[in-house]
Design a protein around this motif. Sequence first.
Motif, short mmCIF file in Angstrom:
data_model
loop_
_atom_site.label_atom_id
_atom_site.label_comp_id
_atom_site.label_asym_id
_atom_site.label_seq_id
_atom_site.Cartn_x
_atom_site.Cartn_y
_atom_site.Cartn_z
N ARG A 1 2.39 -2.67 -1.21
CA ARG A 1 2.98 -2.01 -0.03
C ARG A 1 2.72 -0.51 -0.16
O ARG A 1 2.84 0.06 -1.24
N GLN A 2 2.39 0.11 0.95
CA GLN A 2 2.12 1.55 0.94
C GLN A 2 3.43 2.34 0.98
O GLN A 2 4.35 2.00 1.72
N ASP B 1 0.51 6.29 -1.35
CA ASP B 1 0.16 5.54 -2.55
C ASP B 1 0.55 4.08 -2.33
O ASP B 1 1.31 3.76 -1.42
N TRP B 2 0.06 3.21 -3.22
CA TRP B 2 0.36 1.79 -3.11
C TRP B 2 1.26 1.35 -4.26
O TRP B 2 1.03 1.74 -5.41
N THR B 3 2.26 0.53 -3.93
CA THR B 3 3.15 -0.05 -4.93
C THR B 3 2.82 -1.54 -5.04
O THR B 3 2.90 -2.26 -4.03
N LEU B 4 2.47 -1.97 -6.23
CA LEU B 4 2.15 -3.38 -6.45
C LEU B 4 3.41 -4.22 -6.33
O LEU B 4 4.43 -3.93 -6.96
N ILE B 5 3.34 -5.28 -5.53
CA ILE B 5 4.45 -6.20 -5.36
C ILE B 5 4.27 -7.43 -6.23
O ILE B 5 5.17 -7.85 -6.94
N THR B 6 3.07 -8.01 -6.19
CA THR B 6 2.81 -9.21 -6.97
C THR B 6 1.31 -9.42 -7.16
O THR B 6 0.50 -8.86 -6.43
N THR B 7 1.00 -10.23 -8.16
CA THR B 7 -0.38 -10.70 -8.36
C THR B 7 -0.33 -12.22 -8.43
O THR B 7 0.72 -12.80 -8.70
N GLY B 8 -1.45 -12.84 -8.20
CA GLY B 8 -1.50 -14.29 -8.25
C GLY B 8 -2.92 -14.79 -8.20
O GLY B 8 -3.88 -14.01 -8.19
N GLY C 1 6.42 -2.06 7.14
CA GLY C 1 5.53 -1.16 6.42
C GLY C 1 4.09 -1.61 6.47
O GLY C 1 3.73 -2.57 7.17
N VAL C 2 3.27 -0.91 5.71
CA VAL C 2 1.83 -1.20 5.61
C VAL C 2 1.61 -1.94 4.30
O VAL C 2 2.04 -1.47 3.23
N TYR C 3 0.95 -3.08 4.38
CA TYR C 3 0.70 -3.93 3.22
C TYR C 3 -0.80 -4.09 2.99
O TYR C 3 -1.60 -3.92 3.92
N ARG C 4 -1.14 -4.44 1.75
CA ARG C 4 -2.55 -4.67 1.40
C ARG C 4 -2.65 -5.91 0.53
O ARG C 4 -1.98 -6.03 -0.50
N LEU C 5 -3.50 -6.83 0.96
CA LEU C 5 -3.89 -7.98 0.13
C LEU C 5 -5.27 -7.67 -0.44
O LEU C 5 -6.21 -7.36 0.31
#
Length: 139
Positions: free
Chosen positions: A51-52, A58-65, A85-89
């Motif tokens: 999430r930005q 900046d970007w905050t990591l939410i999860t990995t998989g 908000g703004v998200y990034r996959l």
Amino acid sequence: MSVSRLQKLKGHILPENKSTAMAGSPSPLTTHVLNTALGIPASNVALSLSRQVPSTNDWTLITTGTTNDDGRCPGLITKELFTPGVYRLHFDTAQYWASMGDTSFYPYVEIVFIISDPGLKYHVPLLLSRFSYSTYRGS
């Protein structure tokens, strides 16, 4: 057609299997990665969701998989953490194609999108080939 490939395609052909696969994912955000070159789900694709931060961009990591045998990654985010908000996959496509003994023009794919109503369900599929990709907002 091999039995293994038929097993992978079965979940896309029989509707009751498709609904069962989604039932295990309470996440308001889902993704599904498909290898369009072979017509199969893209399994074992490493991905991350971030999430930005509005004040800094900046970007905050939410999860990995990693995608499962059906090309899905259940449980990306909880309803409580899913805010506007703004998200990034981010998808590691180079690693995926290398695991299949191939190379890819795109070393990764990033899909950036805006969530304005976190009460809705969002589905962000990724359709892959070695030299192209496509995405859309699904349901």
